[in-house]
Design a protein around this motif. Structure first.
Motif, PDB file in Angstrom:
ATOM      1  N   GLU A  85       5.109  22.692 -18.236  1.00 46.00           N
ATOM      2  CA  GLU A  85       5.463  22.183 -16.917  1.00 46.00           C
ATOM      3  C   GLU A  85       5.379  20.664 -16.872  1.00 46.00           C
ATOM      4  N   GLY A  86       6.340  20.061 -16.167  1.00 48.85           N
ATOM      5  CA  GLY A  86       6.369  18.618 -16.011  1.00 48.85           C
ATOM      6  C   GLY A  86       5.600  18.174 -14.783  1.00 48.85           C
ATOM      7  N   PRO A  87       5.610  16.880 -14.498  1.00 50.78           N
ATOM      8  CA  PRO A  87       4.858  16.345 -13.358  1.00 50.78           C
ATOM      9  C   PRO A  87       5.293  16.894 -12.009  1.00 50.78           C
ATOM     10  N   VAL A  88       6.514  17.466 -11.932  1.00 50.91           N
ATOM     11  CA  VAL A  88       7.000  17.966 -10.652  1.00 50.91           C
ATOM     12  C   VAL A  88       6.194  19.173 -10.167  1.00 50.91           C
ATOM     13  N   PHE A  89       5.448  19.814 -11.060  1.00 52.19           N
ATOM     14  CA  PHE A  89       4.633  20.968 -10.668  1.00 52.19           C
ATOM     15  C   PHE A  89       3.309  20.461 -10.099  1.00 52.19           C
ATOM     16  N   THR A  90       3.364  20.038  -8.856  1.00 48.57           N
ATOM     17  CA  THR A  90       2.211  19.458  -8.181  1.00 48.57           C
ATOM     18  C   THR A  90       2.385  19.675  -6.688  1.00 48.57           C
ATOM     19  N   ASN A  91       1.445  19.181  -5.890  1.00 47.59           N
ATOM     20  CA  ASN A  91       1.578  19.265  -4.436  1.00 47.59           C
ATOM     21  C   ASN A  91       2.228  18.019  -3.848  1.00 47.59           C
ATOM     22  N   LEU A  92       1.770  16.853  -4.312  1.00 46.79           N
ATOM     23  CA  LEU A  92       2.364  15.601  -3.845  1.00 46.79           C
ATOM     24  C   LEU A  92       2.771  14.787  -5.064  1.00 46.79           C
ATOM     25  N   LEU A  93       4.069  14.621  -5.227  1.00 51.94           N
ATOM     26  CA  LEU A  93       4.606  13.854  -6.345  1.00 51.94           C
ATOM     27  C   LEU A  93       4.996  12.470  -5.850  1.00 51.94           C
ATOM     28  N   LEU A  94       4.371  11.442  -6.400  1.00 57.12           N
ATOM     29  CA  LEU A  94       4.755  10.073  -6.101  1.00 57.12           C
ATOM     30  C   LEU A  94       5.803   9.643  -7.125  1.00 57.12           C
ATOM     31  N   ALA A 143       0.806  -1.242   0.000  1.00 57.52           N
ATOM     32  CA  ALA A 143       0.000   0.000   0.000  1.00 57.52           C
ATOM     33  C   ALA A 143       0.825   1.273   0.000  1.00 57.52           C
ATOM     34  N   LYS A 144       2.024   1.233  -0.594  1.00 52.29           N
ATOM     35  CA  LYS A 144       2.826   2.455  -0.668  1.00 52.29           C
ATOM     36  C   LYS A 144       2.125   3.504  -1.527  1.00 52.29           C
ATOM     37  N   THR A 145       1.696   3.118  -2.709  1.00 45.26           N
ATOM     38  CA  THR A 145       1.011   4.049  -3.606  1.00 45.26           C
ATOM     39  C   THR A 145      -0.323   4.479  -3.034  1.00 45.26           C
ATOM     40  N   LEU A 146      -1.061   3.554  -2.465  1.00 48.00           N
ATOM     41  CA  LEU A 146      -2.367   3.871  -1.895  1.00 48.00           C
ATOM     42  C   LEU A 146      -2.249   4.873  -0.763  1.00 48.00           C
ATOM     43  N   LEU A 147      -1.224   4.733   0.058  1.00 41.59           N
ATOM     44  CA  LEU A 147      -1.036   5.681   1.164  1.00 41.59           C
ATOM     45  C   LEU A 147      -0.800   7.083   0.632  1.00 41.59           C
ATOM     46  N   ALA A 148       0.052   7.210  -0.386  1.00 36.67           N
ATOM     47  CA  ALA A 148       0.348   8.534  -0.944  1.00 36.67           C
ATOM     48  C   ALA A 148      -0.893   9.160  -1.577  1.00 36.67           C
ATOM     49  N   LYS A 149      -1.643   8.380  -2.351  1.00 39.82           N
ATOM     50  CA  LYS A 149      -2.852   8.893  -3.012  1.00 39.82           C
ATOM     51  C   LYS A 149      -3.898   9.333  -2.004  1.00 39.82           C
ATOM     52  N   SER A 150      -4.124   8.521  -0.983  1.00 43.01           N
ATOM     53  CA  SER A 150      -5.154   8.860  -0.007  1.00 43.01           C
ATOM     54  C   SER A 150      -4.729  10.032   0.873  1.00 43.01           C
ATOM     55  N   LEU A 151      -3.427  10.179   1.142  1.00 44.33           N
ATOM     56  CA  LEU A 151      -2.941  11.331   1.905  1.00 44.33           C
ATOM     57  C   LEU A 151      -3.207  12.617   1.132  1.00 44.33           C
ATOM     58  N   ALA A 152      -2.923  12.619  -0.163  1.00 43.64           N
ATOM     59  CA  ALA A 152      -3.184  13.796  -0.987  1.00 43.64           C
ATOM     60  C   ALA A 152      -4.675  14.104  -1.033  1.00 43.64           C
ATOM     61  N   ALA A 153      -5.512  13.068  -1.131  1.00 41.77           N
ATOM     62  CA  ALA A 153      -6.955  13.280  -1.200  1.00 41.77           C
ATOM     63  C   ALA A 153      -7.490  13.868   0.102  1.00 41.77           C
ATOM     64  N   ALA A 154      -6.997  13.385   1.237  1.00 36.36           N
ATOM     65  CA  ALA A 154      -7.473  13.879   2.528  1.00 36.36           C
ATOM     66  C   ALA A 154      -7.031  15.309   2.790  1.00 36.36           C
ATOM     67  N   PHE A 155      -5.897  15.712   2.221  1.00 37.21           N
ATOM     68  CA  PHE A 155      -5.416  17.087   2.365  1.00 37.21           C
ATOM     69  C   PHE A 155      -5.898  17.987   1.224  1.00 37.21           C
ATOM     70  N   ASP A 156      -6.678  17.425   0.297  1.00 39.25           N
ATOM     71  CA  ASP A 156      -7.191  18.176  -0.852  1.00 39.25           C
ATOM     72  C   ASP A 156      -6.044  18.787  -1.657  1.00 39.25           C
ATOM     73  N   MET A 157      -5.023  17.969  -1.925  1.00 40.95           N
ATOM     74  CA  MET A 157      -3.856  18.428  -2.662  1.00 40.95           C
ATOM     75  C   MET A 157      -3.835  17.808  -4.057  1.00 40.95           C
ATOM     76  N   LYS A 158      -3.198  18.498  -4.990  1.00 45.77           N
ATOM     77  CA  LYS A 158      -2.992  17.945  -6.320  1.00 45.77           C
ATOM     78  C   LYS A 158      -1.986  16.809  -6.234  1.00 45.77           C
ATOM     79  N   PHE A 159      -2.339  15.676  -6.816  1.00 44.18           N
ATOM     80  CA  PHE A 159      -1.506  14.480  -6.745  1.00 44.18           C
ATOM     81  C   PHE A 159      -1.064  14.071  -8.144  1.00 44.18           C
TER      82      PHE A 159
END
Length: 322
Positions: free
Chosen positions: A101-110, A52-68
């Motif tokens: 802009e590349g993928p690095v222009f985000t709030n949470l980059l996995l 659940a490494k990816t799932l943890l990152a995705k759900s953390l971004a969703a709970a903080f309302d951040m761009k993932f």
């Protein structure tokens, strides 16, 4: 609780509960990721596939309302695939250039499986992680705030990988190890999947935005106000300097690592509801904060010595302030 009366700590703790809707167990890893976000740190998640490494990152971004944004690091990935590239456009007035802009222009980059891409592409993240900016063709472009890199790697598969250099490892606040769930946790996980939970759709699985950028900013301000008495500051320095003097290590903690241990301890104290840092907070974050900043001597590593074991010895021998 009404949003108007909710404290920043309440909001952050609500994030932890929200992520728990889809991630079973891993409470320590989740709290570490939240602490990193609160002090502008980055996280390296290490674990075998399927924990659940990816799932943890995705759900953390969703709970903080951040761009993932998820970026799969592959052997053919180029630096421009990370930071962006210059595009040539033909207009009525002639040729113009535009930066895409590349993928690095985000709030949470996995940065998924970051050790599967060559060093030149890994290095494309160095400036972004350290200075929250990207330099391109003589221009400096600022990244969004907040900006967090969550990188993953598999600890048992080395074929076709490129180990991260020490300079890049040092830019991660924590190296968090995701273990297998317990028997009870795996039974709970199976029950959730049987009930229809889709790990690829965290919103559809019930994860909602329960904190905002304002909550995060307020939490960061509160952490900056956490007190660290001089004797605890000295304890942090003594722990890190002891890694440089250990006969088991060929590389000790850098000065950057000392400051990160301070910030991590303050974040852990705030998450625990304290207004000051005790040695217990320092000990709680010492291994995840330092294990990737030290290097065990090769001859001892062949005998089974690990960074965690050496750090345990240092924590047991460096005097704790009273």
């Amino acid at each position: 609780m009404n949003d108007a009366t909710r404290s920043p700590l309440d909001a952050v703790l609500a994030v932890r509960n929200e992520v728990g809707k889809v991630v079973v167990g891993q409470e320590g890893v989740l709290t570490g990721a939240i602490a990193a976000l609160l002090v502008n740190g980055h996280v390296l998640l290490e674990g075998v596939p399927g924990v659940a490494k990816t799932l943890l990152a995705k759900s953390l971004a969703a709970a903080f309302d951040m761009k993932f944004t998820r970026l799969q690091f592959t052997p053919d990935l180029m630096p421009s695939d990370v930071i962006g590239q210059q595009l040539v456009q033909q207009t009525a007035d002639g040729v113009t250039f535009r930066f895409r802009e590349g993928p690095v222009f985000t709030n949470l980059l996995l940065a998924d499986e970051i050790n599967r891409t060559p060093p030149k592409t890994q290095a494309a993240l160095l400036e972004a992680m350290e200075e929250r900016q990207v330099s391109f063709d003589g221009q400096t472009l600022m990244l969004p705030d907040p900006f967090l890199v969550v990188a993953t790697q598999n600890p048992i598969e080395y074929e076709g990988t490129y180990p991260l250099p020490e300079a890049q490892l040092d830019r991660f606040l924590f190296k968090l190890q995701m273990k297998y769930p317990s028997l009870e946790q795996e039974i709970e996980m199976v029950a959730r999947h049987d009930a229809g939970m889709n790990p690829h759709d965290v919103r559809g699985s019930g994860v909602q935005a329960v904190a905002t950028a304002a909550d995060l900013a307020a939490g960061r301000a509160a952490i900056r106000a956490i007190r660290v008495e001089p004797q605890v500051q000295q304890y942090i320095v003594n722990l890190c300097r002891a890694t440089r003097e250990s006969p088991s290590l060929q590389l000790g903690v850098s000065p950057r690592g000392i400051t990160w241990l301070l910030h991590a301890s303050k974040a852990w104290a705030w998450l625990s509801g304290r207004a000051f840092v005790t040695p217990d907070e320092v000990k709680a974050v010492a291994k995840p904060c330092l294990r990737h900043r030290v290097m065990v001597r090769p001859e001892l590593e062949l005998e089974g010595a690990t960074a965690d074991a050496v750090l345990d010895g240092i924590l047991a021998t460096v005097p704790t302030p009273r």
